[in-house]
Scaffold this motif. Structure first.
Motif, PDB file in Angstrom:
ATOM      1  N   LYS A 281       0.949  -1.241   0.088  1.00 52.07           N
ATOM      2  CA  LYS A 281       0.226   0.002  -0.066  1.00 52.07           C
ATOM      3  C   LYS A 281       0.772   1.113   0.178  1.00 52.07           C
ATOM      4  O   LYS A 281       0.520   2.374  -0.808  1.00 52.07           O
ATOM      5  N   GLN A 282       1.728   1.349   0.792  1.00 58.88           N
ATOM      6  CA  GLN A 282       2.977   2.494   0.689  1.00 58.88           C
ATOM      7  C   GLN A 282       3.436   2.554  -0.704  1.00 58.88           C
ATOM      8  O   GLN A 282       3.590   3.692  -0.990  1.00 58.88           O
ATOM      9  N   LEU A 283       3.800   1.358  -1.380  1.00 58.71           N
ATOM     10  CA  LEU A 283       4.390   1.486  -2.773  1.00 58.71           C
ATOM     11  C   LEU A 283       3.296   2.214  -3.598  1.00 58.71           C
ATOM     12  O   LEU A 283       3.854   3.034  -4.353  1.00 58.71           O
ATOM     13  N   LEU A 284       2.185   1.776  -3.471  1.00 55.77           N
ATOM     14  CA  LEU A 284       1.121   2.253  -4.473  1.00 55.77           C
ATOM     15  C   LEU A 284       1.000   3.838  -4.209  1.00 55.77           C
ATOM     16  O   LEU A 284       0.967   4.540  -5.229  1.00 55.77           O
ATOM     17  N   GLY A 285       0.783   4.375  -2.872  1.00 52.03           N
ATOM     18  CA  GLY A 285       0.690   5.436  -2.824  1.00 52.03           C
ATOM     19  C   GLY A 285       1.979   6.389  -3.025  1.00 52.03           C
ATOM     20  O   GLY A 285       1.967   7.677  -3.772  1.00 52.03           O
ATOM     21  N   GLN A 286       3.379   5.779  -3.231  1.00 54.42           N
ATOM     22  CA  GLN A 286       4.267   6.525  -3.517  1.00 54.42           C
ATOM     23  C   GLN A 286       4.395   6.746  -5.122  1.00 54.42           C
ATOM     24  O   GLN A 286       5.088   7.577  -5.686  1.00 54.42           O
ATOM     25  N   ILE A 287       4.156   5.686  -5.626  1.00 52.70           N
ATOM     26  CA  ILE A 287       4.014   5.548  -7.156  1.00 52.70           C
ATOM     27  C   ILE A 287       3.113   6.810  -7.593  1.00 52.70           C
ATOM     28  O   ILE A 287       3.328   7.484  -8.822  1.00 52.70           O
ATOM     29  N   GLY A 288       1.851   6.774  -7.305  1.00 52.25           N
ATOM     30  CA  GLY A 288       0.993   7.866  -7.777  1.00 52.25           C
ATOM     31  C   GLY A 288      -0.256   7.155  -7.882  1.00 52.25           C
ATOM     32  O   GLY A 288      -0.632   6.047  -7.793  1.00 52.25           O
ATOM     33  N   ASP A 289      -1.190   7.925  -8.153  1.00 53.45           N
ATOM     34  CA  ASP A 289      -2.737   7.293  -8.470  1.00 53.45           C
ATOM     35  C   ASP A 289      -3.096   6.961  -9.833  1.00 53.45           C
ATOM     36  O   ASP A 289      -3.356   7.697 -10.577  1.00 53.45           O
ATOM     37  N   TYR A 290      -3.071   5.360  -9.936  1.00 51.01           N
ATOM     38  CA  TYR A 290      -3.386   5.126 -11.194  1.00 51.01           C
ATOM     39  C   TYR A 290      -4.865   4.431 -11.201  1.00 51.01           C
ATOM     40  O   TYR A 290      -5.202   3.673 -12.036  1.00 51.01           O
ATOM     41  N   SER A 291      -5.466   4.600 -10.227  1.00 51.74           N
ATOM     42  CA  SER A 291      -6.850   3.931  -9.962  1.00 51.74           C
ATOM     43  C   SER A 291      -7.759   4.030 -11.156  1.00 51.74           C
ATOM     44  O   SER A 291      -8.717   3.322 -11.536  1.00 51.74           O
ATOM     45  N   GLY A 346      11.043   2.786 -19.111  1.00 49.64           N
ATOM     46  CA  GLY A 346      11.350   3.084 -17.587  1.00 49.64           C
ATOM     47  C   GLY A 346       9.708   3.321 -16.997  1.00 49.64           C
ATOM     48  O   GLY A 346       9.359   2.570 -16.325  1.00 49.64           O
ATOM     49  N   ASP A 347       8.904   3.800 -17.685  1.00 50.69           N
ATOM     50  CA  ASP A 347       7.357   4.250 -17.457  1.00 50.69           C
ATOM     51  C   ASP A 347       6.641   2.772 -17.689  1.00 50.69           C
ATOM     52  O   ASP A 347       5.716   2.567 -16.954  1.00 50.69           O
ATOM     53  N   ALA A 348       6.938   1.920 -18.700  1.00 54.44           N
ATOM     54  CA  ALA A 348       6.170   0.842 -18.692  1.00 54.44           C
ATOM     55  C   ALA A 348       6.584  -0.382 -17.499  1.00 54.44           C
ATOM     56  O   ALA A 348       5.760  -0.761 -17.205  1.00 54.44           O
ATOM     57  N   ALA A 349       8.050  -0.113 -17.076  1.00 49.66           N
ATOM     58  CA  ALA A 349       8.321  -0.796 -16.081  1.00 49.66           C
ATOM     59  C   ALA A 349       7.436  -0.635 -14.716  1.00 49.66           C
ATOM     60  O   ALA A 349       7.088  -1.500 -14.019  1.00 49.66           O
ATOM     61  N   ILE A 350       7.364   0.660 -14.352  1.00 53.79           N
ATOM     62  CA  ILE A 350       6.471   1.387 -13.491  1.00 53.79           C
ATOM     63  C   ILE A 350       5.197   0.910 -13.463  1.00 53.79           C
ATOM     64  O   ILE A 350       4.468   0.655 -12.344  1.00 53.79           O
ATOM     65  N   VAL A 351       4.556   1.117 -14.646  1.00 58.22           N
ATOM     66  CA  VAL A 351       2.870   0.652 -14.619  1.00 58.22           C
ATOM     67  C   VAL A 351       2.818  -0.804 -14.577  1.00 58.22           C
ATOM     68  O   VAL A 351       1.777  -1.100 -13.825  1.00 58.22           O
ATOM     69  N   LYS A 352       3.919  -1.575 -15.056  1.00 56.32           N
ATOM     70  CA  LYS A 352       3.504  -3.017 -14.920  1.00 56.32           C
ATOM     71  C   LYS A 352       3.813  -3.558 -13.356  1.00 56.32           C
ATOM     72  O   LYS A 352       2.821  -4.104 -12.951  1.00 56.32           O
ATOM     73  N   LEU A 353       4.664  -2.797 -12.686  1.00 52.64           N
ATOM     74  CA  LEU A 353       4.493  -3.017 -11.277  1.00 52.64           C
ATOM     75  C   LEU A 353       3.541  -2.611 -10.695  1.00 52.64           C
ATOM     76  O   LEU A 353       2.847  -3.344  -9.666  1.00 52.64           O
ATOM     77  N   THR A 354       2.867  -1.280 -10.813  1.00 51.87           N
ATOM     78  CA  THR A 354       1.585  -1.070 -10.275  1.00 51.87           C
ATOM     79  C   THR A 354       0.507  -1.644 -10.694  1.00 51.87           C
ATOM     80  O   THR A 354      -0.218  -1.831  -9.595  1.00 51.87           O
ATOM     81  N   MET A 355       0.424  -2.198 -11.970  1.00 52.07           N
ATOM     82  CA  MET A 355      -0.571  -3.136 -12.197  1.00 52.07           C
ATOM     83  C   MET A 355      -0.611  -4.470 -11.239  1.00 52.07           C
ATOM     84  O   MET A 355      -1.756  -4.804 -10.614  1.00 52.07           O
ATOM     85  N   LEU A 356       0.498  -5.115 -11.112  1.00 49.95           N
ATOM     86  CA  LEU A 356       0.488  -6.129 -10.120  1.00 49.95           C
ATOM     87  C   LEU A 356       0.391  -5.834  -8.778  1.00 49.95           C
ATOM     88  O   LEU A 356      -0.392  -6.455  -7.909  1.00 49.95           O
ATOM     89  N   LEU A 357       0.874  -4.554  -8.279  1.00 57.16           N
ATOM     90  CA  LEU A 357       0.351  -4.422  -7.005  1.00 57.16           C
ATOM     91  C   LEU A 357      -0.910  -4.028  -6.746  1.00 57.16           C
ATOM     92  O   LEU A 357      -1.468  -4.234  -5.536  1.00 57.16           O
ATOM     93  N   TYR A 358      -1.543  -3.472  -7.763  1.00 59.76           N
ATOM     94  CA  TYR A 358      -3.252  -3.336  -7.522  1.00 59.76           C
ATOM     95  C   TYR A 358      -3.811  -4.209  -7.621  1.00 59.76           C
ATOM     96  O   TYR A 358      -4.617  -4.749  -6.732  1.00 59.76           O
ATOM     97  N   LYS A 359      -3.486  -5.333  -8.323  1.00 55.37           N
ATOM     98  CA  LYS A 359      -4.191  -6.640  -8.208  1.00 55.37           C
ATOM     99  C   LYS A 359      -4.017  -7.326  -7.117  1.00 55.37           C
ATOM    100  O   LYS A 359      -5.199  -7.862  -6.592  1.00 55.37           O
ATOM    101  N   VAL A 360      -2.721  -7.473  -6.501  1.00 56.43           N
ATOM    102  CA  VAL A 360      -2.703  -8.216  -5.195  1.00 56.43           C
ATOM    103  C   VAL A 360      -3.304  -7.564  -4.150  1.00 56.43           C
ATOM    104  O   VAL A 360      -3.777  -8.156  -3.171  1.00 56.43           O
ATOM    105  N   THR A 361      -3.189  -6.208  -4.012  1.00 55.72           N
ATOM    106  CA  THR A 361      -3.782  -5.477  -2.987  1.00 55.72           C
ATOM    107  C   THR A 361      -5.080  -5.359  -3.063  1.00 55.72           C
ATOM    108  O   THR A 361      -5.957  -5.656  -1.898  1.00 55.72           O
ATOM    109  N   LYS A 362      -5.663  -5.324  -4.197  1.00 58.91           N
ATOM    110  CA  LYS A 362      -7.209  -5.494  -4.303  1.00 58.91           C
ATOM    111  C   LYS A 362      -7.569  -6.740  -3.854  1.00 58.91           C
ATOM    112  O   LYS A 362      -8.909  -6.814  -3.248  1.00 58.91           O
ATOM    113  N   ARG A 363      -7.131  -7.750  -4.200  1.00 59.31           N
ATOM    114  CA  ARG A 363      -7.609  -9.053  -3.879  1.00 59.31           C
ATOM    115  C   ARG A 363      -7.338  -9.473  -2.529  1.00 59.31           C
ATOM    116  O   ARG A 363      -8.508 -10.022  -1.865  1.00 59.31           O
ATOM    117  N   LYS A 364      -6.748  -8.768  -1.655  1.00 59.02           N
ATOM    118  CA  LYS A 364      -6.375  -9.086  -0.477  1.00 59.02           C
ATOM    119  C   LYS A 364      -7.619  -8.333   0.406  1.00 59.02           C
ATOM    120  O   LYS A 364      -8.010  -8.561   1.181  1.00 59.02           O
TER     121      LYS A 364
END
Length: 364
Positions: A281-291, A346-364
């Motif tokens: 959740k901290q990482l998602l907040g630091q990366i920015g709002d992609y919701s 660089g941006d693609a890597a960040i978005v990919k990581l954000t997608m995965l974080l979003y999926k696992v965090t939303k799942r929990k």
């Protein structure tokens, strides 16, 4: 009760070492000079008390107990326990097609994995150990339907034999979970030359697709299938099953709508899933709002396909059945809303990581 449970109970009852072994035809005939009707007789041989459980094609599977120090009462109790087990076994029909030996190995695997022992060698008392020294491909099949009818060992084995056309081992694990072990040469056609890693992965993926299609066509319900590279099961089976179980868990989280999961395609997902919940959740907040983008099904599918096609615009448009300009419009919209241009590495890597974080965090 399975044969492994019987062995453990006898070990606790007598305080002696016990084991279960399938004897060859000649050894069976010399040790037990009787048919199935005489299975209640005990035999003392080379310091061990032997009691037959059942016969299959002239081979007798028997339980043995160390004889030294065994009292007459303990002998009677062993005989009583084995006779009752053999009677129950015959009534249930579990002795068909090696199911007893398979369930013994499955019970041992579950015990080891519950204790997080992922590198244990299969012990000598496991009857199937002698068949687990060659290279074999492990598959893990898991049913997702909680209230679906129980699939019988015999029917699943029959289906698997029709697909692999040769010797396989089917090991029941937890409820609605089965381990399948196939000889490596069945997948490679007996070709001993070293294949490139990609071709081996492709072969395993294709075999899994065919197997899943066959199972899905025969039974109603949702099945997940994972496969791992070849192992020598006698030493690598616990670690491989642990990997396959983790792969199916990750597949259900990150590959929604897919039912074949390959561990070599989930390295980043495995890393993300290992991050503590608070830190995610901290990482998602630091990366920015992609919701706004990630909660939009069309945009999420666009991103997933774009990354699947290695960020190739033309191939992504073909896969999505849309015009190239439509795809470029969507990518520009993502840039406007998030500030990230996924056509940049660089941006693609960040978005990919954000997608995965979003999926696992939303799942929990």
């Amino acid at each position: 009760m399975d044969s492994e449970t019987l062995r453990k109970n006898l070990e606790q009852l007598t305080g002696k070492r016990t084991g279960i072994k399938q004897l060859g035809r000649q050894h069976s005939a010399s040790l037990f000079s009787m048919g199935l009707e005489g299975q209640d007789q005990l035999v003392i041989h080379e310091g061990h008390l032997w009691a037959p459980l059942y016969e299959s094609e002239g081979r007798i599977t028997a339980v043995w107990v160390e004889m030294e120090g065994l009292t007459s009462l303990e002998v009677q109790l062993v005989n009583y326990a084995v006779r009752n087990f053999a009677i129950a076994l015959k009534a249930t029909g579990l002795r068909e097609e090696g199911e007893v030996e398979a369930r013994q190995l499955g019970a041992w695997l579950n015990t080891e994995l519950e204790q997080e022992k992922n590198d244990t060698e299969i012990p000598d008392e496991i009857t199937l150990k002698g068949r687990l020294f060659g290279d074999m491909i492990p598959f893990l099949l898991s049913s997702e339907i909680a209230h679906s009818p129980q699939i019988s060992y015999r029917s699943l084995m029959k289906l698997l034999r029709s697909y692999f056309e040769n010797e396989i081992l089917l090991i029941p694990l937890q409820e609605k979970e089965w381990l399948i072990l196939a000889r490596k040469e069945l997948l490679t056609g007996g070709d001993d030359k070293d294949d490139e890693e990609e071709s081996v992965d492709d072969l395993l993926a294709q075999t899994s697709m065919g197997l899943h299609e066959l199972i899905a066509s025969e039974w109603v319900g949702v099945f997940h299938l994972a496969v791992a590279p070849a192992i020598v099961p006698v030493k690598g089976l616990t670690g491989s099953v642990a990997l396959l179980r983790e792969t199916i868990v990750l597949g259900r989280i990150f590959q929604v709508g897919e039912y074949i999961h390959l561990p070599w395609e989930l390295h980043l997902e495995r890393l993300v899933n290992s991050i503590p919940v608070v830190r995610r959740k901290q990482l998602l907040g630091q990366i920015g709002d992609y919701s706004s983008v990630l909660s939009d099904k069309e945009m999420l599918l666009t991103l997933e396909t774009f990354f699947e096609m290695d960020c190739n615009v033309s191939e992504t448009a073909k896969k999505l059945y849309i015009h190239r300009n439509t795809l470029l419009y969507r990518l520009d919209k993502i840039k406007q809303e998030t500030g990230a241009d996924v056509r940049s590495f660089g941006d693609a890597a960040i978005v990919k990581l954000t997608m995965l974080l979003y999926k696992v965090t939303k799942r929990k």
